[in-house]
Design a protein around this motif. Structure first.
Motif, mmCIF file in Angstrom:
data_model
loop_
_atom_site.group_PDB
_atom_site.id
_atom_site.type_symbol
_atom_site.label_atom_id
_atom_site.label_comp_id
_atom_site.label_asym_id
_atom_site.label_seq_id
_atom_site.Cartn_x
_atom_site.Cartn_y
_atom_site.Cartn_z
ATOM 1 N N CYS A 1 0.814 -1.214 0.000
ATOM 2 C CA CYS A 1 0.000 0.000 0.000
ATOM 3 C C CYS A 1 0.851 1.269 0.000
ATOM 4 N N LEU A 2 2.164 1.132 0.037
ATOM 5 C CA LEU A 2 3.043 2.295 0.147
ATOM 6 C C LEU A 2 3.329 2.879 -1.228
ATOM 7 N N SER A 3 2.481 3.752 -1.684
ATOM 8 C CA SER A 3 2.602 4.307 -3.039
ATOM 9 C C SER A 3 3.793 5.242 -3.202
ATOM 10 N N SER A 4 4.320 5.790 -2.121
ATOM 11 C CA SER A 4 5.448 6.714 -2.209
ATOM 12 C C SER A 4 6.806 6.034 -2.042
ATOM 13 N N LEU A 5 6.811 4.725 -1.838
ATOM 14 C CA LEU A 5 8.041 3.983 -1.566
ATOM 15 C C LEU A 5 8.984 3.989 -2.769
ATOM 16 N N THR A 6 10.246 4.390 -2.531
ATOM 17 C CA THR A 6 11.257 4.371 -3.588
ATOM 18 C C THR A 6 12.356 3.364 -3.292
ATOM 19 N N ASP A 7 12.623 3.068 -2.013
ATOM 20 C CA ASP A 7 13.662 2.114 -1.619
ATOM 21 C C ASP A 7 13.069 1.104 -0.644
ATOM 22 N N LEU A 8 13.242 -0.173 -0.965
ATOM 23 C CA LEU A 8 12.735 -1.247 -0.104
ATOM 24 C C LEU A 8 13.808 -2.306 0.073
ATOM 25 N N VAL A 9 14.112 -2.619 1.338
ATOM 26 C CA VAL A 9 15.042 -3.695 1.662
ATOM 27 C C VAL A 9 14.353 -4.593 2.682
ATOM 28 N N LEU A 10 14.173 -5.857 2.316
ATOM 29 C CA LEU A 10 13.620 -6.860 3.230
ATOM 30 C C LEU A 10 14.633 -8.000 3.341
ATOM 31 N N VAL A 11 15.014 -8.338 4.555
ATOM 32 C CA VAL A 11 15.967 -9.428 4.758
ATOM 33 C C VAL A 11 15.344 -10.432 5.719
ATOM 34 N N PHE A 12 15.216 -11.668 5.249
ATOM 35 C CA PHE A 12 14.694 -12.773 6.062
ATOM 36 C C PHE A 12 15.708 -13.906 6.079
ATOM 37 N N HIS A 13 16.943 -13.608 6.342
ATOM 38 C CA HIS A 13 18.023 -14.580 6.321
ATOM 39 C C HIS A 13 17.936 -15.532 7.525
ATOM 40 N N SER A 14 17.998 -16.831 7.265
ATOM 41 C CA SER A 14 17.971 -17.875 8.299
ATOM 42 C C SER A 14 16.715 -17.838 9.159
ATOM 43 N N SER A 15 15.616 -17.363 8.593
ATOM 44 C CA SER A 15 14.327 -17.389 9.285
ATOM 45 C C SER A 15 13.599 -18.635 8.785
ATOM 46 N N LYS A 16 13.837 -19.739 9.427
ATOM 47 C CA LYS A 16 13.458 -21.066 8.928
ATOM 48 C C LYS A 16 11.962 -21.311 8.852
ATOM 49 N N GLN A 17 11.158 -20.579 9.619
ATOM 50 C CA GLN A 17 9.717 -20.800 9.623
ATOM 51 C C GLN A 17 9.003 -20.022 8.519
ATOM 52 N N ILE A 18 9.707 -19.090 7.879
ATOM 53 C CA ILE A 18 9.100 -18.293 6.809
ATOM 54 C C ILE A 18 9.258 -19.060 5.503
ATOM 55 N N THR A 19 8.128 -19.405 4.899
ATOM 56 C CA THR A 19 8.165 -20.206 3.674
ATOM 57 C C THR A 19 7.453 -19.540 2.506
ATOM 58 N N ASP B 1 2.941 -8.243 -3.473
ATOM 59 C CA ASP B 1 2.597 -7.857 -4.838
ATOM 60 C C ASP B 1 3.374 -6.595 -5.210
ATOM 61 N N PHE B 2 4.479 -6.763 -5.930
ATOM 62 C CA PHE B 2 5.318 -5.627 -6.303
ATOM 63 C C PHE B 2 4.681 -4.758 -7.378
ATOM 64 N N THR B 3 3.696 -5.264 -8.086
ATOM 65 C CA THR B 3 3.054 -4.448 -9.122
ATOM 66 C C THR B 3 2.355 -3.240 -8.507
ATOM 67 N N LYS B 4 1.908 -3.366 -7.280
ATOM 68 C CA LYS B 4 1.262 -2.233 -6.597
ATOM 69 C C LYS B 4 2.284 -1.166 -6.218
ATOM 70 N N LEU B 5 3.548 -1.541 -6.117
ATOM 71 C CA LEU B 5 4.586 -0.604 -5.729
ATOM 72 C C LEU B 5 5.120 0.214 -6.910
ATOM 73 N N ILE B 6 4.814 -0.208 -8.104
ATOM 74 C CA ILE B 6 5.334 0.479 -9.284
ATOM 75 C C ILE B 6 4.473 1.698 -9.573
ATOM 76 N N ASN B 7 5.107 2.841 -9.543
ATOM 77 C CA ASN B 7 4.402 4.099 -9.792
ATOM 78 C C ASN B 7 4.536 4.431 -11.270
ATOM 79 N N LEU B 8 3.438 4.476 -11.991
ATOM 80 C CA LEU B 8 3.465 4.679 -13.433
ATOM 81 C C LEU B 8 3.292 6.141 -13.829
ATOM 82 N N LYS B 9 3.579 7.068 -12.947
ATOM 83 C CA LYS B 9 3.429 8.495 -13.263
ATOM 84 C C LYS B 9 4.503 8.945 -14.220
#
Length: 147
Positions: free
Chosen positions: A116-134, A139-147
């Protein structure tokens, strides 16, 4: 009295920290950048972060947010809803390395609110060695600003 614009706090390898009673109310109108690190705070739990997340949600001027929960092995969920920052948050960095109790459901709210973050220009997500996250359904298409 000067207004607080940037806040950077590091609580690294502080195993005694079980909760974060950080109240940012006085800076809710002025704080633009928040950078918090809880690297290796092994006893920090979701209940311990609840006041912090409520306080973050009241920040009206925030446009850069960085949260580091690397090595927080007892953190089982992240109840941070970013929707109120949909038009203001430009940069978001989240680290969840070695968070052994964190699951897909435990990060569902924060991941869903990222799209939902329409103004987002930089995104870093790190889930290293988080074994329960599968399965992270972002949806990155919502993050793309087509202006």
């Amino acid at each position: 009295m000067k207004a607080l614009i940037v806040l950077k706090l590091k609580f690294e390898n502080s195993q005694g920290i079980t909760r974060i009673p950080l109240d940012l109310t006085r800076s809710s109108e002025t704080l633009k950048k928040l950078d918090l690190s809880f690297d290796l705070c092994q006893n920090l739990t979701a209940e311990g972060t609840s006041m912090l997340f409520r306080s973050i949600s009241k920040l009206k001027a925030l446009n850069i947010l960085a949260l580091d929960f690397q090595g927080c092995t007892k953190l089982e969920r992240v109840d941070l809803d970013l929707r109120q920052f949909s038009s203001s948050l430009r940069e978001l960095t989240l680290y969840f390395s070695s968070s052994s109790l964190l699951t897909d459901d435990g990060i569902k709210e924060v991941v869903e609110s990222i799209s939902c973050l329409s103004s987002l220009t930089d995104l870093v997500l790190v889930f290293h060695s988080s074994k329960q996250i599968t399965n992270i359904n972002l949806d990155f298409t919502k993050l793309i600003n087509l202006k």
